[in-house]
Design a protein around this motif. Sequence first.
Motif: not given
Length: 165
Positions: A36-46, A101-119
Motif C-alpha cells: 500500500t505504500e511506495d517508500r521511495l515515492n514517500a521519500a520524494s514527497l517528504e 540539491r534536494v531536487a537532485k536527490v529526488i531525481t536519484t530516488l526516481t531513477f532508483v525507483d524506475e530501476r526497481i520497477g524494471t527488475i
Amino acid sequence: MTEIDTARLTATLAEVKQQLEFIQSEIASIRHPMATEDRLNAASLELDAIVQATEKATNGILGLAEKIADEAGKVPGAEKISELAEELFTECAFQDITGQRVAKVITTLTFVDERIGTIIDLFGDEFNNVPVPENGPADADSNLLNGPQLNKPGVSQSDIDAMFG
C-alpha cells in the motif's frame, strides 16, 4: 554428463535460485507491487515538502527583512539596520541552493525507483508470490510523535499551540 557434473549443476542452480529469492525479498522490502505504500515515492514527497516549507519560510523572512529595511529608511541614523536587512536578503539564498540539491536527490530516488520497477517487471507474476513486508524503515519511528504530515491526518500546529497556551 557425468553424475558428478549433474550434482554440481544441481547445487549451482539451487544456489542461483536461493540468490534470486533473496533479491526478490530485498526488492520487496523497498517496493512491492502489492504494497500500500511506495517508500521511495514517500521519500520524494517528504523531500518536496521540505523544499516547499523552506521556500515559504524564506519568503516570510524576506518579507520581514524588506519591512525592516523600509522602516529603517524612515529613521535618521538607522543605516546599520538597513545594512543588516540587506545581509538577511543575501543569507536567504540558502533556500535556492537547498532546493536544487534536494531536487537532485529526488531525481536519484526516481531513477532508483524506475530501476526497481524494471527488475520487478523482469520477475513478472512470480514476484507476486513474494510476501509483502509488514515493517521496515517507514515504520521504524511509528512509536514517536508523527511530526509534520503530508496530506495525512495529524495534529495541527494550532492544536499544539493550544496545549501550551
